[in-house]
Design a protein around this motif. Sequence first.
Motif, PDB file in Angstrom:
ATOM      1  N   LEU A 151       0.813  -1.179   0.015  1.00 16.24           N
ATOM      2  CA  LEU A 151      -0.104  -0.280   0.101  1.00 16.24           C
ATOM      3  C   LEU A 151       0.788   1.233  -0.269  1.00 16.24           C
ATOM      4  O   LEU A 151       0.607   2.288  -0.752  1.00 16.24           O
ATOM      5  N   ILE A 152       1.847   1.360   1.100  1.00 17.30           N
ATOM      6  CA  ILE A 152       2.776   2.441   0.977  1.00 17.30           C
ATOM      7  C   ILE A 152       3.424   2.671  -0.177  1.00 17.30           C
ATOM      8  O   ILE A 152       3.481   3.999  -0.656  1.00 17.30           O
ATOM      9  N   SER A 153       4.033   1.565  -0.646  1.00 19.61           N
ATOM     10  CA  SER A 153       4.954   1.619  -1.805  1.00 19.61           C
ATOM     11  C   SER A 153       3.976   2.095  -3.274  1.00 19.61           C
ATOM     12  O   SER A 153       4.587   3.055  -3.876  1.00 19.61           O
ATOM     13  N   LYS A 154       2.942   1.885  -3.475  1.00 17.69           N
ATOM     14  CA  LYS A 154       2.033   2.286  -4.456  1.00 17.69           C
ATOM     15  C   LYS A 154       1.722   3.858  -4.349  1.00 17.69           C
ATOM     16  O   LYS A 154       1.910   4.469  -5.199  1.00 17.69           O
ATOM     17  N   ILE A 155       1.146   4.132  -3.266  1.00 17.24           N
ATOM     18  CA  ILE A 155       1.006   5.519  -3.086  1.00 17.24           C
ATOM     19  C   ILE A 155       2.144   6.469  -3.083  1.00 17.24           C
ATOM     20  O   ILE A 155       2.086   7.465  -3.753  1.00 17.24           O
ATOM     21  N   ALA A 156       3.468   6.115  -2.538  1.00 15.03           N
ATOM     22  CA  ALA A 156       4.526   6.826  -2.537  1.00 15.03           C
ATOM     23  C   ALA A 156       4.971   6.869  -4.067  1.00 15.03           C
ATOM     24  O   ALA A 156       5.339   7.949  -4.551  1.00 15.03           O
ATOM     25  N   THR A 157       4.648   6.001  -4.969  1.00  9.79           N
ATOM     26  CA  THR A 157       5.133   6.064  -6.203  1.00  9.79           C
ATOM     27  C   THR A 157       4.313   6.913  -6.911  1.00  9.79           C
ATOM     28  O   THR A 157       5.049   7.827  -7.887  1.00  9.79           O
ATOM     29  N   ASN A 158       3.152   6.892  -6.704  1.00  6.17           N
ATOM     30  CA  ASN A 158       2.135   7.908  -7.540  1.00  6.17           C
ATOM     31  C   ASN A 158       2.591   9.248  -7.041  1.00  6.17           C
ATOM     32  O   ASN A 158       2.241  10.248  -7.538  1.00  6.17           O
ATOM     33  N   GLU A 159       3.162   9.410  -5.792  1.00  2.00           N
ATOM     34  CA  GLU A 159       3.532  10.898  -5.376  1.00  2.00           C
ATOM     35  C   GLU A 159       4.579  11.453  -6.035  1.00  2.00           C
ATOM     36  O   GLU A 159       4.767  12.708  -6.134  1.00  2.00           O
ATOM     37  N   VAL A 160       5.684  10.602  -6.591  1.00  2.00           N
ATOM     38  CA  VAL A 160       6.577  11.151  -6.927  1.00  2.00           C
ATOM     39  C   VAL A 160       6.855  11.123  -8.704  1.00  2.00           C
ATOM     40  O   VAL A 160       7.955  11.352  -9.149  1.00  2.00           O
TER      41      VAL A 160
END
Length: 387
Positions: A151-160
């Motif tokens: 979950l965190i890795s997907k959200i974080a990817t979208n943020e960068v």
Amino acid sequence: MAELPNPRFIAHFDLDSFFVSVERLKDSSLIGKPVIVGGSTDRGVVAACSYETRVFGVHSAMPIKQARKLCPQAIGVRGDFESYSHYSRLVTSIIRERVPVLEKASIDEFYMDLTGMDRFFGCSQFTKELKQTVVKETGLPISYALASNKLISKIATNEVKPDGQIEVKHGEERQFLAPLKIERMPGIGEKTAVSIRKMGIFTLKELSEANPALMELRFGKGGFDLIRRANGIDDSPVVPYSERKSISTENTFESDTLNVEFLQSELVRMTEKIAFQLRQQKKLSGCVTVKIRYADFSTETKQTIISYTAADHVILTTVKELFRKSYNPNLQVRLIGVKLSHLLQGEYQMDLFSEKTENMKLYEAMDKIRNRFGEKSVLRASGLNKL
């Protein structure tokens, strides 16, 4: 004393504006310009668009006619799914050779479980070098995040995005999520977001602190899950990607037959059946196999790689061609079978790059009827022949 378990390290790779990026590799004149992939006429839908186009409000699944009004200077590209399939397989092979566990979430999205590798390589450095390798060998831009769960890795990817990279360190999950709007969390769609905002909740920090009883009253058991996820808790595993997974069907006849028209109609019926199952599972197939077993029990099997699809008419063309190459008209047939393999989980349930939207609407209508009245409620006429 028991040894503590290794901390999880999950990397999420997402190929930036994948379809547009492939088109730019084929035509460098598209670099830096607003691009819409999905058809050269106004009858299609936007399958993908460049970041230069998105600033005008254009997004995937939007009618191209509407997209052109928002961004009239955009360059329309019909799309080449064969090229997209090729590059997706290329990236998959590069990553799979280097990581212990790989999940291919879609044609352009990957999860990697690197747990334990920090002892030997350092997950941060390894992930950075893996991105560099993918970019060097494919020419495709990519963004990634390294975190403690999917979950965190997907959200974080979208943020960068685009062309970004980030690591959310263990223990910093809630801090990272806190300022983000609730819409940033996967699984919170437009309708759910409206309901949550009516409760006075606008950020993931506010959602993480929501009253569990009120959330259950509004969303049922799913309300607890929303709170957990807003706190950065996600135990879902990285599911190993395997091209061995398949959907298949076979038919052994009551009596051996030389009736080629009957055999061809059976192939149509069988293909419709498994293509429907494919769409129900929201998957695409990249490989088709046809099997023929004759009365003497000799078996002929042929397969071919295809562009990822779940459309009957596309798969059926390949099935008929494989049958033509395999079939011996001098031998009676005991059994025939069709198998779809190299399955890929994804949102693209059919070839979105056709200029016509009629096929998409037709499949949607037929699948609704089949879901309500059964798989055999809608069939092609060519699949109704009997011995």
